[in-house]
Write a protein that holds these residues in place. Structure first.
Motif, PDB file in Angstrom:
ATOM      1  N   CYS A  26       0.825  -1.203   0.000  1.00 30.26           N
ATOM      2  CA  CYS A  26       0.000   0.000   0.000  1.00 30.26           C
ATOM      3  C   CYS A  26       0.861   1.255   0.000  1.00 30.26           C
ATOM      4  O   CYS A  26       0.549   2.249  -0.660  1.00 30.26           O
ATOM      5  CB  CYS A  26      -0.931   0.015   1.217  1.00 30.26           C
ATOM      6  SG  CYS A  26      -2.236  -1.237   1.137  1.00 30.26           S
ATOM      7  N   TRP A  27       1.964   1.208   0.751  1.00 24.60           N
ATOM      8  CA  TRP A  27       2.840   2.356   0.843  1.00 24.60           C
ATOM      9  C   TRP A  27       3.444   2.703  -0.517  1.00 24.60           C
ATOM     10  O   TRP A  27       3.500   3.871  -0.917  1.00 24.60           O
ATOM     11  CB  TRP A  27       3.963   2.096   1.847  1.00 24.60           C
ATOM     12  CG  TRP A  27       4.965   3.213   1.873  1.00 24.60           C
ATOM     13  CD1 TRP A  27       6.173   3.263   1.246  1.00 24.60           C
ATOM     14  CD2 TRP A  27       4.815   4.478   2.518  1.00 24.60           C
ATOM     15  NE1 TRP A  27       6.785   4.464   1.466  1.00 24.60           N
ATOM     16  CE2 TRP A  27       5.982   5.235   2.250  1.00 24.60           C
ATOM     17  CE3 TRP A  27       3.818   5.047   3.295  1.00 24.60           C
ATOM     18  CZ2 TRP A  27       6.165   6.520   2.734  1.00 24.60           C
ATOM     19  CZ3 TRP A  27       4.007   6.332   3.789  1.00 24.60           C
ATOM     20  CH2 TRP A  27       5.167   7.054   3.507  1.00 24.60           C
ATOM     21  N   TYR A  28       3.925   1.696  -1.229  1.00 25.15           N
ATOM     22  CA  TYR A  28       4.606   1.958  -2.489  1.00 25.15           C
ATOM     23  C   TYR A  28       3.653   2.085  -3.681  1.00 25.15           C
ATOM     24  O   TYR A  28       4.073   2.404  -4.783  1.00 25.15           O
ATOM     25  CB  TYR A  28       5.637   0.851  -2.761  1.00 25.15           C
ATOM     26  CG  TYR A  28       6.863   1.003  -1.901  1.00 25.15           C
ATOM     27  CD1 TYR A  28       7.803   1.996  -2.172  1.00 25.15           C
ATOM     28  CD2 TYR A  28       7.070   0.203  -0.791  1.00 25.15           C
ATOM     29  CE1 TYR A  28       8.922   2.167  -1.379  1.00 25.15           C
ATOM     30  CE2 TYR A  28       8.187   0.368   0.018  1.00 25.15           C
ATOM     31  CZ  TYR A  28       9.110   1.349  -0.284  1.00 25.15           C
ATOM     32  OH  TYR A  28      10.211   1.525   0.510  1.00 25.15           O
ATOM     33  N   PHE A  43       5.885   5.582   6.496  1.00 22.29           N
ATOM     34  CA  PHE A  43       5.410   6.560   7.470  1.00 22.29           C
ATOM     35  C   PHE A  43       6.052   7.950   7.308  1.00 22.29           C
ATOM     36  O   PHE A  43       5.401   8.959   7.529  1.00 22.29           O
ATOM     37  CB  PHE A  43       5.600   6.077   8.913  1.00 22.29           C
ATOM     38  CG  PHE A  43       4.978   4.746   9.169  1.00 22.29           C
ATOM     39  CD1 PHE A  43       3.601   4.580   9.136  1.00 22.29           C
ATOM     40  CD2 PHE A  43       5.766   3.637   9.418  1.00 22.29           C
ATOM     41  CE1 PHE A  43       3.022   3.355   9.352  1.00 22.29           C
ATOM     42  CE2 PHE A  43       5.193   2.397   9.644  1.00 22.29           C
ATOM     43  CZ  PHE A  43       3.811   2.246   9.610  1.00 22.29           C
ATOM     44  N   LEU A  44       7.326   7.986   6.935  1.00 23.17           N
ATOM     45  CA  LEU A  44       8.013   9.273   6.810  1.00 23.17           C
ATOM     46  C   LEU A  44       8.155   9.733   5.364  1.00 23.17           C
ATOM     47  O   LEU A  44       8.219  10.924   5.101  1.00 23.17           O
ATOM     48  CB  LEU A  44       9.405   9.200   7.437  1.00 23.17           C
ATOM     49  CG  LEU A  44       9.467   8.874   8.935  1.00 23.17           C
ATOM     50  CD1 LEU A  44      10.915   8.757   9.385  1.00 23.17           C
ATOM     51  CD2 LEU A  44       8.737   9.938   9.742  1.00 23.17           C
ATOM     52  N   MET A  73       5.570  12.415   1.139  1.00 22.55           N
ATOM     53  CA  MET A  73       5.969  13.118   2.356  1.00 22.55           C
ATOM     54  C   MET A  73       4.921  12.839   3.410  1.00 22.55           C
ATOM     55  O   MET A  73       3.765  13.245   3.266  1.00 22.55           O
ATOM     56  CB  MET A  73       6.127  14.614   2.091  1.00 22.55           C
ATOM     57  CG  MET A  73       7.273  14.922   1.137  1.00 22.55           C
ATOM     58  SD  MET A  73       7.547  16.688   0.808  1.00 22.55           S
ATOM     59  CE  MET A  73       8.110  17.278   2.398  1.00 22.55           C
ATOM     60  N   GLY A  74       5.325  12.135   4.471  1.00 25.21           N
ATOM     61  CA  GLY A  74       4.345  11.671   5.441  1.00 25.21           C
ATOM     62  C   GLY A  74       3.400  10.723   4.736  1.00 25.21           C
ATOM     63  O   GLY A  74       3.819   9.736   4.132  1.00 25.21           O
ATOM     64  N   SER A  75       2.123  11.002   4.781  1.00 20.93           N
ATOM     65  CA  SER A  75       1.135  10.145   4.113  1.00 20.93           C
ATOM     66  C   SER A  75       0.658  10.737   2.785  1.00 20.93           C
ATOM     67  O   SER A  75      -0.259  10.208   2.163  1.00 20.93           O
ATOM     68  CB  SER A  75      -0.069   9.941   5.037  1.00 20.93           C
ATOM     69  OG  SER A  75      -0.681  11.194   5.339  1.00 20.93           O
ATOM     70  N   LEU A 223       4.080  20.179   8.959  1.00 17.38           N
ATOM     71  CA  LEU A 223       3.170  20.380   7.837  1.00 17.38           C
ATOM     72  C   LEU A 223       2.675  19.054   7.278  1.00 17.38           C
ATOM     73  O   LEU A 223       1.492  18.890   6.968  1.00 17.38           O
ATOM     74  CB  LEU A 223       3.862  21.182   6.720  1.00 17.38           C
ATOM     75  CG  LEU A 223       3.952  22.701   6.897  1.00 17.38           C
ATOM     76  CD1 LEU A 223       4.779  23.309   5.783  1.00 17.38           C
ATOM     77  CD2 LEU A 223       2.578  23.341   6.940  1.00 17.38           C
ATOM     78  N   PHE A 224       3.600  18.094   7.163  1.00 15.92           N
ATOM     79  CA  PHE A 224       3.250  16.835   6.515  1.00 15.92           C
ATOM     80  C   PHE A 224       3.010  15.687   7.488  1.00 15.92           C
ATOM     81  O   PHE A 224       2.528  14.629   7.100  1.00 15.92           O
ATOM     82  CB  PHE A 224       4.342  16.459   5.499  1.00 15.92           C
ATOM     83  CG  PHE A 224       4.394  17.419   4.346  1.00 15.92           C
ATOM     84  CD1 PHE A 224       3.449  17.353   3.342  1.00 15.92           C
ATOM     85  CD2 PHE A 224       5.345  18.417   4.296  1.00 15.92           C
ATOM     86  CE1 PHE A 224       3.464  18.244   2.282  1.00 15.92           C
ATOM     87  CE2 PHE A 224       5.369  19.314   3.242  1.00 15.92           C
ATOM     88  CZ  PHE A 224       4.428  19.232   2.233  1.00 15.92           C
TER      89      PHE A 224
END
Length: 497
Positions: A26-28, A43-44, A73-75, A223-224
Motif C-alpha cells: 500500500c505504501w509503495y 510513514f516518513l 511526504m508523510g502520508s 506540515l506533513f
C-alpha cells in the motif's frame, strides 16, 4: 503441547509478515499513471532525506525522475514541478485547476482558514483577492503616490544606518522597520517611528519566526506529519512558532480595533477602513468578517515585510562578497542620480546594471524555493501524467533559477548574465521570484519598487563592508530555510560615501 505452541507462533509470525507485506504494498502504490519519484521510507516518506534545503535535493532527484515527479511526504503524494516549462503549463495555462491550496492543520492552526495567502481557491478567495487588488491599487500600490511614500521612508532608513557611525551592526531590524512602514502606510494609514515599542516588538517577533533554523526545519515536519504538533520536542518548537504569530496578531488586533473606533465612512483612509466600509454595507453572511480582516492584515504585513527585507539583506551580502560589483553599481547610480538626488522609478530605464543586479539577486537567492504549496481542484493531465484532484503541488522555483540548461554556472552570482552584448538589460521569463498564475504574489509591484529605491539609495550613500571583527565573510551560500529562505544573522559596516 510444544508442537501446538510452535504452530501458534508460526501463525502469528505469518500474520505479522503478511500484514507488513500488505502495508508495504500500500505504501509503495501510486495513483494510476502518476509521475515517478522516490518513495522514501514507510510513514516518513522522503522527509529524512531532504536535509536543510529540500528544493535543492528535489532538483537533484529530478535528473533521475524527470521535471514532473512525485514524492511521498508523510502520508501525502506530492507532485513537484522542476522546470519553467511545466510550471507555466500548470500554473498559467491550467491556472484555475492548479490554484488550490492543500489543507494543512499546521497552517490552519494560525490562519483559522482565513486571510488570503493559504486559503483554498474558492469564491471566498476570489472575492477577497479582487477586493485586495482593487483596494491596494486605489491606495497607490504600483502608482506614483506609492513611490512618494517609499522615497519619504528613504531618509528615515539612511539616518538609522548613519546612527551606527561606521561601526558593525545587524541591519535586519532597520530594514524590517523601513519595509514594513510602506505596508503600514497603505494598510494602516500611518508609519511608525523606529523606536516605537509596539512596532519594534512586532518586527522582532516577525524576524524571529523566519531566522531560527531549528524552527524552520521543524515546520516541514509538522506540515506533513501533523500528529507531531502534539509530540515533544516538535510540539515545543511548533508552540513557540504559534505563540509568535499569535503575538503579532494580538498587536495587530489593537490597531484594527483603533480603526473600528475611529471609522468614518466619509473619510476612508487606508486598507483597513476600506475593509470596514465593505463590511458595513454587506450582510452578516458575507466573507467580510472581523476575523477575516485580522488575518488579511496579518498576511499583508508578514508577507510584505519578510520577503522584501530578506531580499534586501541578500542584496547586501552580495555587495559585501563582490566589492567590484558594488563599485560598478555605485558608478552607474552616480552617473544617473549623482550623490544626492533620491532615486526614482523613472531612473530604472537608465540603469541596466542595477536592473541586472536585482534580477540576479532574485535568481541567485530564491526567496521562496518551493513557492507556496498549490493543490489541484480537479483531475488533470500534465506532461503525460494523470494528477488526481486534491494533489499537493510544489513549484520548485529554486530549480528554475538554477537550471543548468538555462543558466551558465548557476551557482555563481553574475549580474552580467542579464545584459546583452550592448549592455542593455534583458528581462528574463526564467526568473519568477513572485511565482506566476492566479496565485502570483499580490504585493509584487510594491516589492519591486521598494527593492529598487531602497537598494539604490543605500548604495548611493554607503559602502557596505564586512565586520572586521569576524575572520570570515558572512555566510551567503546557505541560510535559514523553511517556507522562506532567509540569510543567517550577520553584521556589516556601512561606511558613509
Amino acid at each position: 503441547m510444544l508442537f501446538h505452541l510452535m504452530s501458534g507462533v508460526s501463525v502469528c509470525l505469518s500474520v505479522v509478515f503478511f500484514t507488513g507485506f500488505l502495508a508495504l504494498c500500500c505504501w509503495y502504490k501510486r495513483p494510476k499513471n502518476f509521475p515517478p519519484g522516490p518513495r522514501g521510507v514507510p510513514f516518513l516518506g522522503v522527509i529524512p532525506f531532504l536535509g536543510n534545503y529540500p528544493a535543492r535535493v528535489m532538483q537533484k532527484w529530478s535528473r533521475k525522475y524527470g521535471p514532473v515527479m512525485s514524492v511521498r511526504m508523510g502520508s501525502r503524494d506530492l507532485v513537484v514541478l522542476n522546470n519553467h516549462e511545466n510550471i507555466q503549463k500548470a500554473l498559467v495555462m491550467q491556472g484555475q485547476i492548479f490554484s488550490g491550496r492543500p489543507n494543512m492543520p499546521a497552517l490552519t492552526q494560525v490562519t483559522d482558514g482565513l486571510g488570503l495567502a493559504t486559503i483554498d481557491y474558492t469564491d471566498h478567495w476570489k472575492t477577497q483577492r479582487r477586493f485586495g487588488q482593487t483596494t491596494l491599487r486605489g491606495f497607490g500600490v504600483g502608482k506614483r503616490s506609492m513611490e512618494d511614500r517609499i522615497v519619504e521612508e528613504v531618509e528615515y532608513l539612511n539616518n538609522a544606518i548613519r546612527s551606527h557611525n561606521g561601526k558593525p551592526f545587524d541591519i535586519l531590524g532597520i530594514l524590517g522597520n523601513a519595509v514594513s512602514n510602506n505596508t503600514c502606510s497603505v494598510v494602516m494609514g500611518r508609519r511608525f517611528d523606529y523606536d516605537n515599542e509596539r512596532f519594534k516588538k512586532i518586527i522582532a517577533t516577525l524576524s524571529g519566526l523566519f531566522t531560527n533554523p531549528k524552527s524552520n526545519s521543524t515546520i516541514i515536519l509538522v506540515l506533513f506529519m501533523p500528529f507531531l504538533m502534539k509530540i515533544p520536542p516538535f510540539s515545543w518548537i511548533n508552540n513557540k512558532r504559534v505563540d509568535g504569530i499569535n503575538e503579532i496578531k494580538r498587536l495587530l488586533r489593537e490597531i484594527v480595533h483603533e480603526h473600528e473606533l475611529r471609522f468614518d465612512k466619509d473619510d476612508v483612509r487606508d486598507f483597513m477602513d476600506a475593509f470596514i466600509a465593505e463590511q458595513k454595507k454587506n450582510d452578516k453572511h458575507s466573507s467580510f468578517t472581523d476575523l477575516q480582516l485580522l488575518q488579511y492584515v496579518r498576511d499583508l504585513f508578514v508577507a510584505g515585510t519578510e520577503t522584501t527585507t530578506s531580499t534586501l539583506r541578500w542584496s547586501i551580502l552580495c555587495l559585501i562578497h563582490n566589492p567590484e560589483k558594488q563599485e560598478k553599481l555605485r558608478k552607474e547610480i552616480y552617473k544617473v542620480t549623482g550623490q544626492d538626488r533620491v532615486p526614482a522609478m523613472s531612473d530604472k530605464a537608465q540603469m541596466p546594471y542595477t536592473c541586472a543586479f536585482m534580477q540576479e539577486v532574485f535568481r541567485y537567492r530564491t526567496l521562496v524555493p518551493l513557492s507556496l504549496f498549490h493543490a489541484t481542484n480537479d483531475d488533470v493531465s500534465l506532461n503525460g501524467y494523470r494528477i488526481p484532484k486534491g494533489t499537493t503541488v510544489l513549484p520548485n522555483l529554486w530549480a528554475v533559477h538554477n537550471d543548468p540548461d538555462v543558466w551558465d554556472e548557476p551557482s555563481k552570482f553574475k549580474p552580467e548574465r542579464h545584459l546583452d552584448e550592448k549592455g542593455n538589460f534583458v528581462q528574463s521569463k526564467h526568473v519568477i521570484p513572485f511565482s506566476v498564475g492566479p496565485r502570483q504574489c499580490l504585493g509584487e509591484q510594491l516589492a519591486r519598487m521598494e527593492i529598487f529605491i531602497f537598494l539604490v539609495s543605500m548604495v548611493q550613500k554607503f559602502e557596505f563592508l564586512p565586520d572586521p571583527n569576524e575572520p570570515n565573510l558572512p555566510e551567503i551560500e546557505n541560510g535559514s530555510c523553511g517556507t522562506v529562505f532567509v540569510p543567517f544573522r550577520f553584521k556589516q559596516i556601512a561606511k558613509m560615501k
